[in-house]
Design an enzyme around this catalytic site. Structure first.
Site, PDB file in Angstrom:
ATOM      1  N   SER A 169       0.844  -1.202   0.000  1.00 28.26           N
ATOM      2  CA  SER A 169       0.000   0.000   0.000  1.00 28.26           C
ATOM      3  C   SER A 169       0.875   1.246   0.000  1.00 28.26           C
ATOM      4  CB  SER A 169      -0.902   0.009   1.238  1.00 28.26           C
ATOM      5  OG  SER A 169      -1.551   1.253   1.375  1.00 28.26           O
TER       6      SER A 169
ATOM      7  N   TYR B   1      -1.843  -0.943  10.195  1.00 27.09           N
ATOM      8  CA  TYR B   1      -1.973  -1.398   8.809  1.00 27.09           C
ATOM      9  C   TYR B   1      -0.755  -0.967   7.997  1.00 27.09           C
ATOM     10  CZ  TYR B   1      -3.817  -1.582   4.020  1.00 27.09           C
ATOM     11  OH  TYR B   1      -3.987  -1.831   2.682  1.00 27.09           O
TER      12      TYR B   1
END
Length: 248
Positions: A145, A158
């Site tokens: 990401s 995350y």
């Protein structure tokens, strides 16, 4: 291209989190390319079932929780029996986060780390061992990401796991000595269940900051994943960002 001892295109690819969104788009694209695909997720969706029924000799799907090590290993053996040795892995499955770090419990942090970092590394180790025992070369694509590089409020744990996978990618590339090409693809925010936790205002802010003027679409990520799995390439140990330059 001349004989450069290249890593051949993957013929049998294992995709985690292939039930919907980007994972399903990757699975569908690989099937269209003629690649044999094994996809798993916690829940097998109608889309996965339809692919398996339409291409019974090319697609195998299963309901597997990525954090269940034994279930993952059993699925790998199942895939090898039906489709042949696995020589490609796409680590796509992950869970999101919707809380500021100060409000995230230790149990939630542990679950995010286990699902997004520990479990894919354990599964990758298992597949690599079997791949190498058969004398195969292969390819790994880790879906990470832009958060790992840019950071984002409310996504601390995350982002840490995605950064960990990027770091693991680089080390795998060095450790595997060119027998396996290991790369990461880091998408920007796109409309998905995970980005939905950000809220409309945050998503609109991201769009305004993106030179190309839109959120990342799965269709923009899929060709990059395909290239890393099936094209002749010397790309190894890299993190390829697909975000329209939003992270610059």
């Amino acid at each position: 291209m001349s004989d450069l001892n290249l890593v051949p295109p993957s013929k049998v690819v294992l995709v985690s989190g292939g039930s919907r969104g980007l994972g399903l788009a990757i699975v569908t694209d690989l099937v269209d390319q003629g690649v044999k695909v094994a996809a798993f997720a916690r829940t097998v969706t109608p889309e996965m079932t339809a692919l398996a029924e339409k291409y019974p000799d090319q697609v195998h799907v299963g309901s597997v929780d990525l954090t269940d090590e034994k279930a993952g290993q059993a699925f790998v053996k199942e895939v090898e029996g039906k489709l042949g040795p696995i020589d490609g892995i796409v680590n796509n499955a992950a869970i999101g986060q919707d809380s500021l770090h100060v409000h995230t419990s230790a149990d939630q942090i542990a679950a995010i780390i286990h699902t997004n970092l520990t479990a894919p590394l354990v599964l990758t180790r298992y597949v690599l061992r079997r791949m190498m025992a058969k004398g195969l070369k292969g390819r790994i694509v880790n879906i990470t990401s832009i958060c790992a590089q840019r950071g984002y409020p409310g996504l601390v744990a995350y982002s840490a796991t995605k950064g960990g996978m990027d770091a693991a990618t680089r080390s795998l590339a060095r450790e595997l000595g060119g027998r396996v090409l290991a790369n990461s693809v880091a998408p920007g925010f796109f409309a998905s269940e995970m980005s939905a936790v950000l809220g409309q205002t945050q998503l609109e802010q991201i769009v305004r900051r993106t030179p190309t003027g839109h959120l990342t679409e799965p269709e923009e990520v899929v060709p990059v994943v395909r290239m890393l799995l099936v094209d002749d390439t010397n790309i190894n140990g890299q993190v390829i960002v697909v975000d329209g330059a939003a992270g610059i």
